[in-house]
Design an enzyme around this catalytic site. Structure first.
Site, PDB file in Angstrom:
ATOM      1  N   ARG A  25       7.889   6.054  -3.761  1.00  0.00           N
ATOM      2  CA  ARG A  25       8.464   6.702  -2.661  1.00  0.00           C
ATOM      3  C   ARG A  25       7.335   5.869  -1.425  1.00  0.00           C
ATOM      4  O   ARG A  25       6.403   5.638  -1.691  1.00  0.00           O
ATOM      5  CB  ARG A  25       8.225   8.032  -2.596  1.00  0.00           C
ATOM      6  CG  ARG A  25       6.883   8.571  -2.333  1.00  0.00           C
ATOM      7  CD  ARG A  25       7.016  10.197  -2.422  1.00  0.00           C
ATOM      8  NE  ARG A  25       6.859  10.663  -3.626  1.00  0.00           N
ATOM      9  CZ  ARG A  25       6.021  10.767  -4.638  1.00  0.00           C
ATOM     10  NH1 ARG A  25       4.848  10.488  -4.371  1.00  0.00           N
ATOM     11  NH2 ARG A  25       6.433  10.929  -5.991  1.00  0.00           N
ATOM     12  N   SER A  67       0.855  -1.427   0.123  1.00  0.00           N
ATOM     13  CA  SER A  67       0.075   0.018   0.021  1.00  0.00           C
ATOM     14  C   SER A  67       0.880   1.194  -0.074  1.00  0.00           C
ATOM     15  O   SER A  67       0.763   2.042   0.816  1.00  0.00           O
ATOM     16  CB  SER A  67      -0.866  -0.120   1.178  1.00  0.00           C
ATOM     17  OG  SER A  67      -1.513  -1.179   1.124  1.00  0.00           O
ATOM     18  N   ASP A 125      -3.775  -1.476  -1.624  1.00  0.00           N
ATOM     19  CA  ASP A 125      -4.718  -1.841  -0.710  1.00  0.00           C
ATOM     20  C   ASP A 125      -6.170  -1.460  -1.368  1.00  0.00           C
ATOM     21  O   ASP A 125      -7.240  -2.304  -0.976  1.00  0.00           O
ATOM     22  CB  ASP A 125      -4.545  -1.528   0.775  1.00  0.00           C
ATOM     23  CG  ASP A 125      -4.083  -0.057   0.846  1.00  0.00           C
ATOM     24  OD1 ASP A 125      -4.099   0.623  -0.214  1.00  0.00           O
ATOM     25  OD2 ASP A 125      -4.088   0.757   1.784  1.00  0.00           O
TER      26      ASP A 125
HETATM   27  C1  BGC Z   1      -0.472   5.157   0.092  1.00  0.00           C
HETATM   28  C2  BGC Z   1      -1.190   4.295  -0.767  1.00  0.00           C
HETATM   29  C3  BGC Z   1      -2.384   3.632   0.135  1.00  0.00           C
HETATM   30  C4  BGC Z   1      -2.988   4.490   0.964  1.00  0.00           C
HETATM   31  C5  BGC Z   1      -3.813   3.829   2.152  1.00  0.00           C
HETATM   32  C6  BGC Z   1      -1.063   5.811   0.970  1.00  0.00           C
HETATM   33  O1  BGC Z   1      -0.086   6.554   2.052  1.00  0.00           O
HETATM   34  O2  BGC Z   1       0.559   6.051  -0.949  1.00  0.00           O
HETATM   35  O3  BGC Z   1      -0.714   3.397  -1.935  1.00  0.00           O
HETATM   36  O4  BGC Z   1      -3.128   2.923  -0.855  1.00  0.00           O
HETATM   37  O5  BGC Z   1      -1.730   5.228   1.875  1.00  0.00           O
HETATM   38  O6  BGC Z   1      -3.273   2.799   2.673  1.00  0.00           O
END
Ligand code: BGC
Length: 476
Positions: free
Chosen positions: A163, A148, A201
């Protein structure tokens, strides 16, 4: 309870700085749509618009998918390993283990430290729940990897980290393929598992909610998978012709559309339209990714408490609160108050709804969590600022949901079902009134105007693991 005049004017001023109205969210939704289009067109990512990452998942589950799959889910605070037995009738059986990721691992020197930790947890899970697969079986188990964080995905099972967000900081992982890193560490342990799909996610949440949803019963189509938890983000299904950056050679054969991981946390990183108080600026500077994910930093669970903390520190430094306390302590505040990230959104959720006499419950909580004694007036101030911060967060959260609903409404023009948003994450699930406020704001934007369709916000609990299994199930 009324406050002395001076404090009242200070609190009202802070409230007005956090306040956003219906006209603002309508305007911001239009801007969000243009930022989505820029992200769908631009061949490489830029701070200026949203990443809009093609997820290489080309269809939405029907509920008929079947089989046993593994899922490994690296999200914010926890790592989860699950096995999911999809029954093919909108139901599944899930076994799972959850591990809290040690802070040293989140800030490890090298990627291997994190990925060997993850592989070992997959190993323990298998030993406990599927011992036969560990070494004996000839066939490997397929694993869907929910990861995620923003990834530059180039195939269903390939993606390099753009990142880290949400408190992770292992610089060496940036630009490396996270599937390869996990697979290599599984191989080292001799585990008979193949990582076949990489899914954000939100992609997982979209797929799992669509699998569970039986449109014949709910009379609704699952349009968005969204997370409002430690971080925030959303995914939806877009038609291929609307993804200009996906060149013909990258479109899987026969695909009509593809799920897009918007990474909406990065909406308006250049602050063209987002509200930006001086406290938002302070919080951004404390993070590992300053200047990025600025939308997330106004909305998600990791940041709400920190915004409140920096407001309180600012008011203290200006001599408006904690005056007697500091005098007793030789001028300083308890060290926990001075340390960033000590105030969890869960704490704010208790303060938000505290209706005890003189807000004594909030007093106990502040004492317990921050070792901070408070006066009645200070607690009133804290509650009002908490409500201002969370209201802004929920109102802002409606912008991406409404924008996506309006963007995809033509995809569903020949179908009279309602739209449902599958949402997961601690904030949307537990923060008092967060869902209601989002829905109120979505109604004010009214993205489905004239269609006669309704919008439902449904909790898709722990959907990301099941969704990764569903992504894995698409691999032959
Ligand atoms: C991330 C996402 C993720 C979201 C929720 C963000 O900080 O960049 O990829 O889906 O958090 O978990």
């Amino acid at each position: 309870m009324s406050l002395p005049a001076k404090l009242e004017s200070i609190v009202s001023d802070i409230e007005s700085q956090f306040s956003i109205d219906d006209a603002y969210i309508v305007k911001a939704t239009k801007f969000f749509l243009s930022s989505m289009e820029a992200g769908l067109a631009a061949p490489s990512s830029s701070r200026e618009y949203m990443p809009m990452i093609p997820a290489y998942v080309t269809s939405i589950p029907t509920g008929k998918e079947k089989g046993l799959f593994l899922a490994a889910d690296l999200g914010g605070t926890n790592f989860r390993v699950c096995s999911i037995d999809l029954k093919g009738d909108h139901t599944f059986e899930l076994k799972q283990s959850k591990y809290r990721i040690p802070v040293e691992i989140m800030n490890a020197e090298e990627s291997e430290e994190l990925f060997s930790y993850l592989a070992k947890k997959v190993e323990s899970f298998l030993e406990e729940h599927h011992a036969d697969y560990h070494t004996k079986s000839k066939d490997h188990l397929k694993l869907g990897f929910t990861f995620s964080f923003p990834v530059n995905q180039t195939a269903l099972d390939q993606g390099t980290l753009i990142r880290w967000t949400k408190g992770f900081n292992i610089p060496d992982t940036v630009d490396r393929d996270v599937v390869e890193l996990l697979q290599a560490n599984l191989v080292i342990l001799g585990i008979n598992v193949k990582v076949v799909a990489l899914a954000n996610d939100t992609v997982g949440t979209l797929l799992s909610r669509a699998y569970v949803n039986d449109p014949a019963k709910t009379k609704s189509n699952t349009i968005i998978g969204a997370i409002f938890g430690t971080g925030t983000n959303g995914a939806y299904y877009e038609t291929i012709e609307n993804i200009p950056k996906l060149t013909a050679d990258k479109v899987p054969e026969g695909a009509k559309g593809m799920v897009i991981n918007t990474e909406w946390g990065s909406f308006d990183n250049t602050l063209s339209i987002l509200p930006n108080t001086k406290w938002d600026v302070t919080v951004d500077k404390e993070t590992a990714n300053p200047g990025y994910h600025l939308f997330e930093k106004r909305i998600s669970g990791m940041f709400l408490g920190e915004i409140l903390r920096v407001v309180l520190i600012d008011l203290f430094e200006q001599g408006h609160i904690f005056v007697d306390l500091a005098a007793e302590r030789g001028g300083s505040l308890p060290h926990r108050v001075k340390e960033p990230w000590q105030l969890d959104a869960e704490i704010l959720s208790y303060i938000e709804i505290d209706d005890s006499t003189d807000l004594q419950m909030s007093g106990l909580i502040m004492q317990n969590v921050l070792r901070l004694p408070t006066t009645k007036e200070e607690r009133v101030l804290i509650q009002r600022i908490t409500r201002a911060i969370s209201h802004r967060a929920a109102y802002l959260s409606a912008i991406p949901l409404a924008a996506i609903a309006s963007k995809v409404k033509d995809q569903y023009k020949d179908d009279d079902r309602d739209f449902e948003f599958g949402c997961d994450g601690s904030v949307v699930e537990f923060y008092p009134c967060f869902r209601d406020t989002i829905l109120k704001a979505v109604a004010a934007i009214d993205p489905l105007k004239g269609t006669g369709k309704k919008i439902h916000l449904r909790i898709a609990k722990d959907g990301s693991g099941v969704g990764a299994a569903l992504a894995a199930s698409t691999v032959a």
